[in-house]
Write a protein that holds these residues in place. Sequence first.
Motif, PDB file in Angstrom:
ATOM      1  N   PRO A   1       0.821  -1.210   0.000  1.00  0.00           N
ATOM      2  CA  PRO A   1       0.000   0.000   0.000  1.00  0.00           C
ATOM      3  C   PRO A   1       0.859   1.266   0.000  1.00  0.00           C
ATOM      4  CG  PRO A   1      -0.009  -1.033   2.165  1.00  0.00           C
ATOM      5  CD  PRO A   1       0.734  -1.951   1.250  1.00  0.00           C
ATOM      6  N   LYS A   2       0.222   2.358  -0.353  1.00  0.00           N
ATOM      7  CA  LYS A   2       0.891   3.660  -0.371  1.00  0.00           C
ATOM      8  C   LYS A   2       1.491   3.938   1.013  1.00  0.00           C
ATOM      9  CE  LYS A   2       0.100   8.475  -1.590  1.00  0.00           C
ATOM     10  NZ  LYS A   2      -0.829   9.447  -2.124  1.00  0.00           N
ATOM     11  N   GLY A   3       2.736   4.384   1.013  1.00  0.00           N
ATOM     12  CA  GLY A   3       3.391   4.742   2.267  1.00  0.00           C
ATOM     13  C   GLY A   3       4.033   3.577   3.001  1.00  0.00           C
ATOM     14  N   SER A   4       4.098   2.403   2.356  1.00  0.00           N
ATOM     15  CA  SER A   4       4.652   1.232   3.046  1.00  0.00           C
ATOM     16  C   SER A   4       6.175   1.118   2.909  1.00  0.00           C
ATOM     17  CB  SER A   4       3.983  -0.048   2.542  1.00  0.00           C
ATOM     18  OG  SER A   4       4.243  -0.243   1.165  1.00  0.00           O
ATOM     19  N   GLY A   5       6.802   2.003   2.141  1.00  0.00           N
ATOM     20  CA  GLY A   5       8.262   2.013   2.038  1.00  0.00           C
ATOM     21  C   GLY A   5       8.824   1.307   0.816  1.00  0.00           C
ATOM     22  N   LYS A   6       7.997   1.056  -0.197  1.00  0.00           N
ATOM     23  CA  LYS A   6       8.457   0.380  -1.417  1.00  0.00           C
ATOM     24  C   LYS A   6       9.535   1.215  -2.113  1.00  0.00           C
ATOM     25  CE  LYS A   6       4.376   0.553  -3.214  1.00  0.00           C
ATOM     26  NZ  LYS A   6       3.617   1.247  -2.184  1.00  0.00           N
ATOM     27  N   THR A   7       9.239   2.464  -2.334  1.00  0.00           N
ATOM     28  CA  THR A   7      10.167   3.345  -3.048  1.00  0.00           C
ATOM     29  C   THR A   7      11.447   3.539  -2.248  1.00  0.00           C
ATOM     30  OG1 THR A   7       8.333   4.478  -4.110  1.00  0.00           O
ATOM     31  CG2 THR A   7      10.433   5.644  -4.059  1.00  0.00           C
ATOM     32  N   THR A   8      11.312   3.754  -0.962  1.00  0.00           N
ATOM     33  CA  THR A   8      12.483   3.956  -0.110  1.00  0.00           C
ATOM     34  C   THR A   8      13.386   2.738  -0.139  1.00  0.00           C
ATOM     35  OG1 THR A   8      11.191   5.420   1.304  1.00  0.00           O
ATOM     36  CG2 THR A   8      13.235   4.558   2.219  1.00  0.00           C
ATOM     37  N   ALA A   9      12.814   1.545  -0.036  1.00  0.00           N
ATOM     38  CA  ALA A   9      13.615   0.315  -0.084  1.00  0.00           C
ATOM     39  C   ALA A   9      14.315   0.195  -1.434  1.00  0.00           C
ATOM     40  CB  ALA A   9      12.737  -0.899   0.181  1.00  0.00           C
ATOM     41  N   PHE A  10      13.578   0.452  -2.507  1.00  0.00           N
ATOM     42  CA  PHE A  10      14.155   0.353  -3.844  1.00  0.00           C
ATOM     43  C   PHE A  10      15.309   1.342  -4.005  1.00  0.00           C
ATOM     44  CE2 PHE A  10      14.178   2.379  -8.054  1.00  0.00           C
ATOM     45  CZ  PHE A  10      14.779   1.347  -8.756  1.00  0.00           C
ATOM     46  N   ILE A  11      15.119   2.564  -3.576  1.00  0.00           N
ATOM     47  CA  ILE A  11      16.155   3.583  -3.733  1.00  0.00           C
ATOM     48  C   ILE A  11      17.384   3.249  -2.886  1.00  0.00           C
ATOM     49  CG2 ILE A  11      16.708   6.026  -3.386  1.00  0.00           C
ATOM     50  CD1 ILE A  11      13.824   6.623  -4.290  1.00  0.00           C
ATOM     51  N   HIS A  12      17.176   2.635  -1.718  1.00  0.00           N
ATOM     52  CA  HIS A  12      18.313   2.206  -0.897  1.00  0.00           C
ATOM     53  C   HIS A  12      19.067   1.042  -1.535  1.00  0.00           C
ATOM     54  CE1 HIS A  12      16.852   4.846   2.266  1.00  0.00           C
ATOM     55  NE2 HIS A  12      17.993   4.637   2.892  1.00  0.00           N
ATOM     56  N   LYS A  13      18.466   0.375  -2.488  1.00  0.00           N
ATOM     57  CA  LYS A  13      19.115  -0.715  -3.224  1.00  0.00           C
ATOM     58  C   LYS A  13      20.069  -0.172  -4.293  1.00  0.00           C
ATOM     59  CE  LYS A  13      19.365  -5.036  -4.672  1.00  0.00           C
ATOM     60  NZ  LYS A  13      20.036  -6.005  -3.843  1.00  0.00           N
ATOM     61  N   ILE A  14      19.824   1.016  -4.784  1.00  0.00           N
ATOM     62  CA  ILE A  14      20.589   1.576  -5.904  1.00  0.00           C
ATOM     63  C   ILE A  14      22.093   1.643  -5.637  1.00  0.00           C
ATOM     64  CG2 ILE A  14      20.956   3.677  -7.275  1.00  0.00           C
ATOM     65  CD1 ILE A  14      17.887   4.054  -7.224  1.00  0.00           C
ATOM     66  N   PRO A  15      22.576   2.116  -4.486  1.00  0.00           N
ATOM     67  CA  PRO A  15      24.035   2.149  -4.284  1.00  0.00           C
ATOM     68  C   PRO A  15      24.697   0.779  -4.422  1.00  0.00           C
ATOM     69  CG  PRO A  15      22.962   3.524  -2.674  1.00  0.00           C
ATOM     70  CD  PRO A  15      21.873   2.767  -3.386  1.00  0.00           C
TER      71      PRO A  15
END
Length: 151
Positions: free
Chosen positions: A24-38
Motif C-alpha cells: 500500500p501507499k506509504g509502506s516504504g516500497k520506493t524507499t527500499a528500492f532507492i536504498h538498493k541503488i548504491p
Amino acid sequence: MEFGKKQKKIINNKPNGHLLIKGPKGSGKTTAFIHKIPSLLNNYCISKDDKILVAACNEEYSDYFYSVYRNIEGEKYHQNSFFDEDNSDKLEIRTIDSLVSYYLNKYVKNNNINLTLASFEECEAELKDAIRIVSKRYGKKKAGYIKFRLY
C-alpha cells in the motif's frame, strides 16, 4: 532509518531477474528500492557504459526519487576497494514520457521519416474501429469508450 524484514531483503539480496514490489501507499516500497541503488551501482556497473535507469511515471515521482536518493547517497557510497570507481554518475532517473519521446525522436531521425500527431477526430475514429473489431471477435461482450480530452 529502520527497515522492516521485507525491506531489508529487497535492499540486501543480490538481484536475480525482475522483482515486483507490492504494497500500500506509504509502506516504504520506493524507499527500499532507492536504498538498493548504491549496491547496484557499486557491484553491477562494472563497464564504463553500464548505467541504472529508473523510470518514473511522472515528474513528481522523478523529483521524489532524486530527493530520497540524494538523502541516502552520502551514507551509502562506501568504496569496496581502493580500485573501485565512483559510479554515482551512472544513475539516471527519467519519466516514462521522456523515454518514449527520446526513443521516438531517435527512431524518426534514424529512419528519416516525418510523423505528425493524429487529430482528436482521427484518434476517435481509430478507437471506434478497434472497438468494432473487438466486439465482432468476442461476440456478445459489450465494448465501448468514454469520450475525454487531455488538456
